[in-house]
Write a protein that holds these residues in place. Structure first.
Motif, PDB file in Angstrom:
ATOM      1  N   GLU A  83       0.839  -1.197   0.000  1.00  0.00           N
ATOM      2  CA  GLU A  83       0.000   0.000   0.000  1.00  0.00           C
ATOM      3  C   GLU A  83       0.881   1.257   0.000  1.00  0.00           C
ATOM      4  OE1 GLU A  83      -3.116   0.346  -0.527  1.00  0.00           O
ATOM      5  OE2 GLU A  83      -3.033   2.532  -0.236  1.00  0.00           O
ATOM      6  N   THR A  84       1.921   1.250   0.879  1.00  0.00           N
ATOM      7  CA  THR A  84       2.842   2.384   0.933  1.00  0.00           C
ATOM      8  C   THR A  84       3.495   2.596  -0.423  1.00  0.00           C
ATOM      9  OG1 THR A  84       3.332   1.505   3.113  1.00  0.00           O
ATOM     10  CG2 THR A  84       4.629   3.393   2.384  1.00  0.00           C
ATOM     11  N   ALA A  85       3.923   1.499  -1.051  1.00  0.00           N
ATOM     12  CA  ALA A  85       4.583   1.611  -2.347  1.00  0.00           C
ATOM     13  C   ALA A  85       3.625   2.190  -3.395  1.00  0.00           C
ATOM     14  CB  ALA A  85       5.082   0.238  -2.789  1.00  0.00           C
ATOM     15  N   ARG A  86       2.361   1.722  -3.344  1.00  0.00           N
ATOM     16  CA  ARG A  86       1.371   2.239  -4.305  1.00  0.00           C
ATOM     17  C   ARG A  86       1.182   3.742  -4.119  1.00  0.00           C
ATOM     18  NH1 ARG A  86      -1.482  -2.693  -3.651  1.00  0.00           N
ATOM     19  NH2 ARG A  86      -2.679  -1.813  -1.927  1.00  0.00           N
ATOM     20  N   GLN A  87       1.104   4.153  -2.846  1.00  0.00           N
ATOM     21  CA  GLN A  87       0.916   5.583  -2.578  1.00  0.00           C
ATOM     22  C   GLN A  87       2.091   6.393  -3.095  1.00  0.00           C
ATOM     23  OE1 GLN A  87       0.098   5.818   1.573  1.00  0.00           O
ATOM     24  NE2 GLN A  87      -2.030   5.156   1.318  1.00  0.00           N
ATOM     25  N   ALA A  88       3.315   5.839  -2.922  1.00  0.00           N
ATOM     26  CA  ALA A  88       4.502   6.550  -3.382  1.00  0.00           C
ATOM     27  C   ALA A  88       4.457   6.727  -4.897  1.00  0.00           C
ATOM     28  CB  ALA A  88       5.757   5.791  -2.967  1.00  0.00           C
ATOM     29  N   VAL A  89       4.084   5.660  -5.610  1.00  0.00           N
ATOM     30  CA  VAL A  89       4.025   5.749  -7.072  1.00  0.00           C
ATOM     31  C   VAL A  89       2.960   6.763  -7.503  1.00  0.00           C
ATOM     32  CG1 VAL A  89       3.452   4.482  -9.166  1.00  0.00           C
ATOM     33  CG2 VAL A  89       4.938   3.436  -7.469  1.00  0.00           C
ATOM     34  N   MET A  90       1.795   6.716  -6.828  1.00  0.00           N
ATOM     35  CA  MET A  90       0.737   7.681  -7.143  1.00  0.00           C
ATOM     36  C   MET A  90       1.222   9.101  -6.909  1.00  0.00           C
ATOM     37  SD  MET A  90      -1.972   6.288  -8.343  1.00  0.00           S
ATOM     38  CE  MET A  90      -3.331   7.422  -8.070  1.00  0.00           C
ATOM     39  N   ALA A  91       1.949   9.321  -5.828  1.00  0.00           N
ATOM     40  CA  ALA A  91       2.454  10.659  -5.514  1.00  0.00           C
ATOM     41  C   ALA A  91       3.373  11.146  -6.618  1.00  0.00           C
ATOM     42  CB  ALA A  91       3.194  10.624  -4.173  1.00  0.00           C
ATOM     43  N   VAL A  92       4.233  10.251  -7.112  1.00  0.00           N
ATOM     44  CA  VAL A  92       5.151  10.631  -8.194  1.00  0.00           C
ATOM     45  C   VAL A  92       4.352  11.026  -9.440  1.00  0.00           C
ATOM     46  CG1 VAL A  92       6.912   9.785  -9.779  1.00  0.00           C
ATOM     47  CG2 VAL A  92       7.074   9.250  -7.350  1.00  0.00           C
ATOM     48  N   LEU A  93       3.349  10.204  -9.771  1.00  0.00           N
ATOM     49  CA  LEU A  93       2.540  10.487 -10.967  1.00  0.00           C
ATOM     50  C   LEU A  93       1.802  11.819 -10.830  1.00  0.00           C
ATOM     51  CD1 LEU A  93       1.098   7.014 -12.035  1.00  0.00           C
ATOM     52  CD2 LEU A  93       2.404   8.604 -13.457  1.00  0.00           C
ATOM     53  N   LEU A  96       4.238  14.616 -11.271  1.00  0.00           N
ATOM     54  CA  LEU A  96       4.589  14.789 -12.686  1.00  0.00           C
ATOM     55  C   LEU A  96       3.454  15.497 -13.428  1.00  0.00           C
ATOM     56  CD1 LEU A  96       6.255  11.333 -13.470  1.00  0.00           C
ATOM     57  CD2 LEU A  96       7.381  13.565 -13.502  1.00  0.00           C
ATOM     58  N   ALA A  97       2.218  15.078 -13.149  1.00  0.00           N
ATOM     59  CA  ALA A  97       1.072  15.682 -13.812  1.00  0.00           C
ATOM     60  C   ALA A  97       0.962  17.157 -13.454  1.00  0.00           C
ATOM     61  CB  ALA A  97      -0.207  14.946 -13.405  1.00  0.00           C
ATOM     62  N   HIS A  98       1.282  17.457 -12.210  1.00  0.00           N
ATOM     63  CA  HIS A  98       1.201  18.816 -11.714  1.00  0.00           C
ATOM     64  C   HIS A  98       2.201  19.711 -12.429  1.00  0.00           C
ATOM     65  CE1 HIS A  98       0.227  21.911  -8.864  1.00  0.00           C
ATOM     66  NE2 HIS A  98       1.503  22.045  -8.525  1.00  0.00           N
ATOM     67  N   ARG A  99       3.400  19.196 -12.676  1.00  0.00           N
ATOM     68  CA  ARG A  99       4.468  20.008 -13.261  1.00  0.00           C
ATOM     69  C   ARG A  99       4.345  20.124 -14.768  1.00  0.00           C
ATOM     70  NH1 ARG A  99      10.021  18.332 -10.316  1.00  0.00           N
ATOM     71  NH2 ARG A  99       9.402  18.869  -8.191  1.00  0.00           N
ATOM     72  N   HIS A 100       3.841  19.056 -15.391  1.00  0.00           N
ATOM     73  CA  HIS A 100       3.786  19.039 -16.847  1.00  0.00           C
ATOM     74  C   HIS A 100       2.659  19.959 -17.341  1.00  0.00           C
ATOM     75  CE1 HIS A 100       3.823  17.393 -20.920  1.00  0.00           C
ATOM     76  NE2 HIS A 100       5.013  16.879 -20.599  1.00  0.00           N
ATOM     77  N   PRO A 101       2.938  20.700 -18.424  1.00  0.00           N
ATOM     78  CA  PRO A 101       1.874  21.594 -18.948  1.00  0.00           C
ATOM     79  C   PRO A 101       0.593  20.802 -19.258  1.00  0.00           C
ATOM     80  CG  PRO A 101       3.895  21.672 -20.307  1.00  0.00           C
ATOM     81  CD  PRO A 101       4.211  20.841 -19.133  1.00  0.00           C
ATOM     82  N   ALA A 138      12.531   8.418 -10.095  1.00  0.00           N
ATOM     83  CA  ALA A 138      12.092   9.223  -8.960  1.00  0.00           C
ATOM     84  C   ALA A 138      12.096   8.417  -7.656  1.00  0.00           C
ATOM     85  CB  ALA A 138      10.697   9.778  -9.227  1.00  0.00           C
ATOM     86  N   LEU A 139      11.939   7.104  -7.770  1.00  0.00           N
ATOM     87  CA  LEU A 139      11.757   6.299  -6.549  1.00  0.00           C
ATOM     88  C   LEU A 139      12.982   5.475  -6.172  1.00  0.00           C
ATOM     89  CD1 LEU A 139       8.119   5.117  -7.116  1.00  0.00           C
ATOM     90  CD2 LEU A 139       8.931   6.514  -5.221  1.00  0.00           C
ATOM     91  N   GLY A 140      13.952   5.369  -7.058  1.00  0.00           N
ATOM     92  CA  GLY A 140      15.112   4.536  -6.746  1.00  0.00           C
ATOM     93  C   GLY A 140      14.939   3.137  -7.314  1.00  0.00           C
ATOM     94  N   ALA A 141      16.062   2.453  -7.470  1.00  0.00           N
ATOM     95  CA  ALA A 141      16.073   1.190  -8.217  1.00  0.00           C
ATOM     96  C   ALA A 141      15.413   0.036  -7.472  1.00  0.00           C
ATOM     97  CB  ALA A 141      17.509   0.821  -8.589  1.00  0.00           C
TER      98      ALA A 141
END
Lengths: 355, 376
Positions: A285-295, A298-303, A317-320
């Protein structure tokens, strides 16, 4: 509570306490089945003790049992030291051969002693109901002696249990200590034979230790807990068997102990499978939230908020060490993200509006 | 066929049928699984008996075999959790299943003829009474046919899957890479063990089954260096313990199964003691010989060392030498005699002399014990 029941419950509790705690000596060395072997190998000793002494007093029979159980284990040790035969085969053969000899002697006793030998075979299946007050005294005395030995050699026993080679370099008499362990185990098993019998003895040795091991990694605690589990199951099993007719005590104790062991494997705090499952779910669940946060970032920054991003960008963004690909597939199944075949991942309408 | 011959034949067939899967169990370090299976089949038998009310019904065999396989499955399930070791898993599963069987019998079997000890101990002596009758023709004891059939099945399956079984036993990883499906083979072998246990202990009881599965292969392991000899040896030792086992039982009028199990142990001990090269006796003699040879070498080198020296008189006197070497006089006498026998030593009065051959041997041993340092 009537007198007989009190005796039986006390006896079963004592058996559980002694065999359960001493059983850890075998289980932690991966030799849990020694209990099974000694219990079977006790038979010729029991019959011989009766034939030689003419007495069926439990102490006499238990002495015989202890002698032949020890002999069987010494035979196993000698085979291991001098041949290519492995522990499991040596133990299994000793078990079956000694028991076979016991059966031979038992059938011989039927001729020579006539009906006098009747009751010897109660050691095969155990009869808690035949326990007498004298038996309890013997059990308690043997138990106290065994615990005194464990306490006296506490450090040495631990060393030999967990690192024989190291114990030897310290100059400890490893061979003699191993013999002490064998004697302690034999005491634990012989004490139980009269109550639960040959076949079920193995569970009384193994189950409490297996249960206790799940709750602690410290040897002292495992030993105490195993004793406690054995004591509770013994007393409870004896009590339940008194509630209805034709409920034999031995099998009830064994089933209680097995249930306790399985329960421990499931729910013990650090090692429990249930907690492992919960921990894994939480981590996912934590991992899913982290991925969602990254997305979302990205959506926020991209025009163009709906612009898809390749897996590599999110991975960066999350490490290997985060299994991003698998998490994204998981999120896709849940309808949180969408996959465009050539470009990458984007949030679905549903998830892009939630903060 | 006389009843005695029938019993003996069944005993030999059972021993042979058990030895084959047992040989693989011993090699795979799974001997105690046979112990677990032989006890854990009890609930299967009990349930089968409740359903059919007949101890001879084939359904009992099927259900018993199924509970045998269930045992193996449960043991592996527990092991796979990583929380319990194999021996612990075995020690938990079979007593639990056995307990279920005992409870079922105690609760519901009531007065019907089904005792736990009948299941556990078995009685070969009853074999001739249960006969296979086909269209009114007496075909012999039923057990004879069961065990012959079982031996045939075991032999055929092991012959067919010999290569795969051997590879999976010694190198499961390679077997998997080669596509041999070790897991499938494993369950096949376990199924074979379960069926054998169930079929055999109907006649001979649970304990003899274990003795016959493990004992003969263990004895064969002491002698054999190659797989075919090992399998053949297991078969042979199994069959061999049947004959004196039955003989002893007849002579002393005691339990046949117990007597055979005892003979399995006696046979193992004989091989253990007497095996050429690896037997205890051969090792002990080799050890003694090595000790004697070493002592003799020591004496020769000692004499060589002090030859033509001022102290030589004292150093080769029969009376002083034992003291110098710190040997008992008895040991010295033995070694001296051996040295004379080999022509290395000569006794002149009380003085001990090296012969030319003795001198050569001493130099050779000295060279072997302390090679001259290399100089470049």
């Amino acid at each position: 509570m009537d007198f007989t029941l009190r005796i039986v419950m006390t006896g079963a509790a004592l058996l559980g306490l002694i065999s359960g705690s001493l059983g850890t000596l075998a289980v932690l060395r991966r030799q849990g089945l020694i209990g099974d072997a000694v219990a079977h190998a006790a038979l010729p000793g029991i019959v011989l003790a009766f034939l030689l002494s003419g007495s069926k007093a439990p102490v006499v029979l238990q002495l015989g049992a202890a002698v032949s159980g020890t002999l069987a284990l010494l035979w196993v040790q000698a085979i291991l030291r001098t041949t290519r035969v492995r522990f499991d085969a040596a133990l299994g053969m000793a078990l079956a051969v000694f028991f076979g000899l016991g059966v031979v002697l038992l059938s011989a006793a039927q001729h020579t002693a006539g009906a006098a030998q009747a009751g010897l075979d109660r050691f095969l299946f155990g009869q808690a109901a035949t326990l007498l007050r004298e038996d309890l005294i013997v059990m308690a005395a043997a138990g106290i002696l065994a615990f005194a030995l464990v306490l006296a050699f506490w450090k040495e026993i631990q060393l030999v249990l967990f690192d024989e080679a190291y114990a030897a370099t310290l100059g400890l008499p490893v061979r003699r200590l191993q013999t002490l362990l064998i004697v302690l185990l034999v005491v634990a098993i012989v004490i139980g034979l009269q109550t639960v019998g040959v076949v079920l003895m193995s569970a009384v040795i193994v189950a409490p230790a297996a249960a206790a091991r799940q709750w602690s990694s410290r040897y002292g605690r495992v030993l105490l807990l195993a004793g406690l589990f054995g004591l509770l199951s013994g007393a409870l099993g004896a009590w339940i068997s008194s509630l209805a007719p034709r409920l034999p005590t031995g099998p009830l104790i064994v089933l209680l102990l097995t249930a306790l062991a399985l329960l421990s494997v499931l729910v013990a705090p650090a090692r429990g499978l249930l907690w492992q499952y919960v921990r894994r779910r939480r981590a996912r669940e934590t991992a899913r939230q982290a991925v969602m946060a990254v997305l979302q970032e990205l959506a926020h920054r991209h025009p163009d908020a709906a612009h898809p991003h390749p897996t590599a960008t999110i991975q960066a963004a999350l490490g290997a060490d985060v299994p991003v690909e698998a998490i994204l597939r998981d999120l896709e199944r849940r309808g949180k993200v969408r996959h465009t075949p050539d470009q990458g991942w984007q949030l679905t309408e549903r998830s892009s509006h939630t903060p | 066929m006389s009843p005695a011959l029938e019993i003996l034949l069944v005993a030999m067939l059972t021993a042979a049928a058990c030895a084959l899967p047992g040989a693989f169990l011993v090699l795979r370090r799974m001997s105690l699984v046979s112990d677990a299976i032989s006890h854990a089949v009890l609930p299967g038998i009990v349930v089968g008996f409740f359903l059919t009310e007949n101890l001879q019904h084939p359904l009992l065999l099927v259900l018993a075999g199924a509970s045998g396989l269930l045992t193996v499955y449960l043991i592996e399930l527990l092991e796979k959790t990583g929380r319990l070791r194999e021996d612990t898993a075995i020690g938990l599963v079979f007593p639990a299943l056995f307990s279920v069987g005992v409870l079922l019998i105690a609760r519901f079997a009531g007065q019907v003829h089904l005792d736990t000890d009948a299941v556990l101990l078995g009685e070969l002596a009853f074999v001739p009474f249960d006969r296979l009758i086909w269209r009114g023709i007496d075909l012999g004891p039923r057990a004879l046919w069961t065990m012959a059939g079982l031996l045939l099945i075991n032999a055929l399956l092991i012959r067919l899957l010999y290569k795969e079984l051997v590879l999976a036993t010694f190198d499961a990883a390679s077997a998997a890479v080669l596509g041999f499906r070790p897991v499938l083979l494993h369950y096949l072998l376990m199924g074979l063990v379960a069926v054998t246990v169930v079929a055999a202990f109907h006649a001979v009881g649970a304990i003899l089954v274990i003795a016959l599965m493990i004992g003969p292969p263990a004895a064969a392991l002491l002698l054999a260096r190659r797989m075919p000899t090992y399998l053949l040896g297991s078969l042979l030792f199994g069959v061999l313990s049947a004959v004196p086992g039955y003989g002893m039982a007849r002579l002393l009028d005691v339990s046949i199964a117990g007597s055979m199990a005892t003979m399995v142990g006696v046979l193992f001990c004989l091989v253990w003691l007497l095996a050429p090269e690896t037997g205890l006796l051969a090792r002990w003699r080799r050890h003694r010989r090595q000790q004697r040879d070493f002592a003799l070498d020591l004496l020769l080198i000692h004499l060589l060392h002090h030859e033509h020296r001022p102290e030589a008189t004292a150093e080769r006197h029969r009376a002083t030498l034992p003291l110098h070497l710190n040997w008992t006089d008895e040991k010295f006498a033995r070694i001296l005699e051996e040295g004379q026998r080999r022509g290395w030593l000569r006794l002149e009065g009380r003085m001990i002399h090296l012969t030319e051959a003795g001198r050569r041997h001493a130099r050779k041993r000295l060279e072997a014990l302390a090679p001259a340092p290399h100089t470049t």
